[in-house]
Design a protein around this motif. Structure first.
Motif: not given
Length: 356
Positions: A241-250, A252-254, A283-284, A350-356
């Motif tokens: 199973f190719d897990f790398s695309s999930f890590v790459n997406s993570f 990118s999103s952060i 990403s510590p 002033r607080v932003s609310v987001l989801s990934l």
């Protein structure tokens, strides 16, 4: 993919001095229907007890979801039908059943904490024999190492005319959205719709639920079929199973969070715990921007997130200590509207609310 380490039960918050138990996680794909499984799963490591807090019923959005599931069942079965929920957790769904008075019901779960005498604090065994018109498995089958064999056991236990209603996470949604933190050690199996329905020759209905994140299948329990499942225990039949695309997406999103110096996490359940685990590993520097983890479940508040040991606090802590320019990252996008409304009522900054 290479194996990684994940907290064994992310929904069991820990004390400040408690050590997190982690397990090896390696996904492979099985069969033409695309079932995905953690092939390194060790069920002996799993213990569901009073510290397991998977109840989401404090959320109005999730309550609406449970009511929608209940109405599917109510529309299908006549009044007075026997409903049995296997793996009923803290009994939130059976509370709905009880209060409506439409079904006669029973429940089984070793982690139950309430006082309903119709719910037994135990697992089922081959010695049981139970009458039921519908057997409900809500977010149970994904925790079972051998799902087909478990269903075979239920077929032996329950009435020959029983239907089974299965609700599990929708892997099609996880794969489409590349949600890394939806992979959990305690979820050993990840079902596509095709995989879920493939276990039965007589499926009455199936569909997605909860904005596509969940799915259900309503089938005749006696129609259980091992076609395509007979080689489940043969390791040679499992593919990489190719897990790398999930890590790459993570990763990118952060990057979208770079403008924020202070980040609040809303959701100290599975998604939040695993998001934080991956954030710390990948990403510590971003992890160090987390100022708090918020959860509305009072039984989690004052405890700490497994693996990352951040204190879980009530929403009032966020309301009192947030700053202008902070961002609240909602772990499940389904709750964004609910969280935005709550913050708008309680915070004048002033607080932003987001989801990934």
């Amino acid at each position: 993919m290479k194996s990684i380490m994940l907290p064994i039960i992310p929904n069991s918050p820990i004390t400040k001095t408690e050590k997190t138990k982690e397990g090896k996680f390696l996904l492979k794909r099985f069969g033409e229907f695309g079932l995905v499984k953690n092939v390194l799963f060790d069920e002996s490591l799993i213990e569901y007890n009073g510290s397991y807090q998977n109840d989401q019923s404090n959320s109005g959005v999730f309550k609406e979801h449970m009511f929608s599931v209940y109405h599917i069942l109510k529309e299908r079965f006549p009044k007075g039908s026997d409903l049995v929920e296997v793996g009923c957790g803290k009994g939130a769904f059976l509370d709905i059943v009880k209060n409506d008075g439409y079904f006669s019901y029973k429940g089984f779960d070793a982690a139950y904490e309430g006082g309903d005498k119709r719910i037994e604090l135990r697992y089922l065994t081959s010695e049981d024999s139970i009458i039921a018109d519908v057997v409900v498995l809500r977010h149970t089958l994904e925790h079972i190492k051998s799902p087909f064999m478990f269903l075979k056991l239920l077929k032996k236990i329950f009435s020959p005319n029983a239907l089974v209603f299965i609700e599990v996470p929708q892997f099609n949604w996880i794969e489409k959205n590349k949600v890394l933190f939806d992979f959990s050690y305690e979820h050993v199996n990840y079902f596509t719709s095709k995989a879920l329905c493939s276990m039965f020759s007589d499926v009455e209905s199936f569909d997605d639920l909860f904005g596509g994140q969940y799915q259900y299948c309503l089938a005749n329990l006696t129609s259980l079929t091992d076609v395509g499942w007979d080689s489940f225990d043969n390791e040679e039949k499992w593919n990489k199973f190719d897990f790398s695309s999930f890590v790459n997406s993570f990763q990118s999103s952060i990057k979208h969070l770079e403008e924020y110096d202070r980040i609040w996490i809303w959701g100290g359940a599975t998604k939040g715990v695993l998001f934080l685990k991956h954030l710390l590993d990948i990403s510590p520097s971003f992890f160090n921007r987390i100022v708090g983890v918020v959860d509305i479940n009072p039984k989690k508040q004052g405890l700490f997130t497994p693996s990352t040991k951040l204190e879980i606090v009530p929403p009032s802590t966020l309301y009192d200590f947030c700053n202008d320019g902070d961002v609240v990252l909602v772990m499940n996008p389904n709750y964004c509207g609910e969280v935005k409304d709550s913050i708008a009522r309680s915070v004048g900054k002033r607080v932003s609310v987001l989801s990934l």
